[in-house]
Design a protein around this motif. Structure first.
Motif, PDB file in Angstrom:
ATOM      1  N   TYR A   1     -17.872 -11.613  13.314  1.00  0.00           N
ATOM      2  CA  TYR A   1     -16.575 -11.879  13.724  1.00  0.00           C
ATOM      3  C   TYR A   1     -15.581 -11.309  12.901  1.00  0.00           C
ATOM      4  O   TYR A   1     -15.711 -11.151  11.666  1.00  0.00           O
ATOM      5  CB  TYR A   1     -16.443 -13.445  13.696  1.00  0.00           C
TER       6      TYR A   1
ATOM      7  N   TRP B   1     -20.062 -15.843  13.974  1.00  0.00           N
ATOM      8  CA  TRP B   1     -19.739 -16.731  14.950  1.00  0.00           C
ATOM      9  C   TRP B   1     -20.914 -17.300  15.675  1.00  0.00           C
ATOM     10  O   TRP B   1     -21.754 -16.675  15.909  1.00  0.00           O
ATOM     11  CB  TRP B   1     -18.683 -16.244  16.079  1.00  0.00           C
ATOM     12  N   THR B   2     -20.674 -18.552  16.138  1.00  0.00           N
ATOM     13  CA  THR B   2     -21.809 -19.332  16.761  1.00  0.00           C
ATOM     14  C   THR B   2     -21.027 -20.199  18.102  1.00  0.00           C
ATOM     15  O   THR B   2     -19.824 -20.500  17.681  1.00  0.00           O
ATOM     16  CB  THR B   2     -22.558 -20.055  16.326  1.00  0.00           C
ATOM     17  N   VAL B   3     -21.699 -20.239  19.031  1.00  0.00           N
ATOM     18  CA  VAL B   3     -21.010 -21.184  20.272  1.00  0.00           C
ATOM     19  C   VAL B   3     -21.880 -22.252  20.380  1.00  0.00           C
ATOM     20  O   VAL B   3     -23.125 -22.414  20.257  1.00  0.00           O
ATOM     21  CB  VAL B   3     -20.969 -20.363  21.538  1.00  0.00           C
TER      22      VAL B   3
ATOM     23  N   THR C   1     -21.269 -17.750  25.419  1.00  0.00           N
ATOM     24  CA  THR C   1     -21.749 -16.741  24.543  1.00  0.00           C
ATOM     25  C   THR C   1     -21.946 -15.550  25.328  1.00  0.00           C
ATOM     26  O   THR C   1     -21.436 -14.299  24.634  1.00  0.00           O
ATOM     27  CB  THR C   1     -23.002 -16.950  23.937  1.00  0.00           C
TER      28      THR C   1
ATOM     29  N   SER D   1     -22.453 -23.421  26.845  1.00  0.00           N
ATOM     30  CA  SER D   1     -22.739 -22.705  25.697  1.00  0.00           C
ATOM     31  C   SER D   1     -23.108 -21.513  25.947  1.00  0.00           C
ATOM     32  O   SER D   1     -22.600 -20.264  25.452  1.00  0.00           O
ATOM     33  CB  SER D   1     -23.622 -23.308  24.872  1.00  0.00           C
TER      34      SER D   1
ATOM     35  N   VAL E   1     -16.363 -23.014  19.753  1.00  0.00           N
ATOM     36  CA  VAL E   1     -16.589 -21.747  19.051  1.00  0.00           C
ATOM     37  C   VAL E   1     -16.500 -22.105  17.685  1.00  0.00           C
ATOM     38  O   VAL E   1     -15.387 -22.289  17.131  1.00  0.00           O
ATOM     39  CB  VAL E   1     -16.040 -20.544  19.546  1.00  0.00           C
TER      40      VAL E   1
ATOM     41  N   CYS F   1     -13.708 -24.647  13.727  1.00  0.00           N
ATOM     42  CA  CYS F   1     -14.264 -24.575  15.010  1.00  0.00           C
ATOM     43  C   CYS F   1     -13.241 -25.031  15.855  1.00  0.00           C
ATOM     44  O   CYS F   1     -12.349 -25.706  15.834  1.00  0.00           O
ATOM     45  CB  CYS F   1     -15.501 -25.951  15.381  1.00  0.00           C
TER      46      CYS F   1
ATOM     47  N   TYR G   1     -15.702 -10.826  18.672  1.00  0.00           N
ATOM     48  CA  TYR G   1     -17.024 -11.460  18.703  1.00  0.00           C
ATOM     49  C   TYR G   1     -17.965 -10.358  19.125  1.00  0.00           C
ATOM     50  O   TYR G   1     -18.347 -10.058  20.028  1.00  0.00           O
ATOM     51  CB  TYR G   1     -16.817 -12.479  19.864  1.00  0.00           C
TER      52      TYR G   1
END
Length: 126
Positions: free
Chosen positions: A63, A78-80, A39, A35, A86, A97, A57
């Protein structure tokens, strides 16, 4: 007897449990990112795909996805998550995702259906 039953359970359930960790479209040569590593790799970058589309990103978590030059961006945040997953929540309320993996010297985006999109270039955002 109990040991034999446990052996049978894990022998039969093992492949099913392993499939739960598999990603649709995954290949044996794919390497999943941790993760934090993904990121760091994505933050502040734009990925360009071979079809001409781009995914941006930003370091602040914003995003933008653009199909082709001149098209309006689809914006969101966005998040990981674990194993290169992602997730994007778009401004219109939809979300998705996908996974990003390393395959040889190339990053590849794998969408939920298993379709693979190799990354053509990675560019730092201004």
């Amino acid at each position: 007897m109990r040991a034999a039953m446990l052996f049978v359970f894990f022998t039969l359930a093992g492949p099913v449990l392993a499939q739960q960790d598999a990603v649709n479209g995954q290949r044996d040569t794919d390497v999943f990112f941790a993760s934090g590593d993904l990121t760091d790799r994505l933050s502040g970058t734009m990925l360009e795909f071979y079809d001409g589309s781009t995914a941006q990103y930003s370091a602040d978590g914003s995003y933008a996805y653009i199909y082709q030059d001149g098209d309006p961006p689809f914006k969101g945040t966005w998040t990981v998550e674990d194993r290169g997953k992602v997730c994007v929540v778009f401004e219109n309320g939809s979300d998705r995702c996908d996974h990003i993996v390393q395959n040889g010297d190339r990053m590849v985006l794998i969408i939920e259906r298993g379709t693979r999109f190799p990354v053509r270039t990675t560019t730092a955002l201004n």
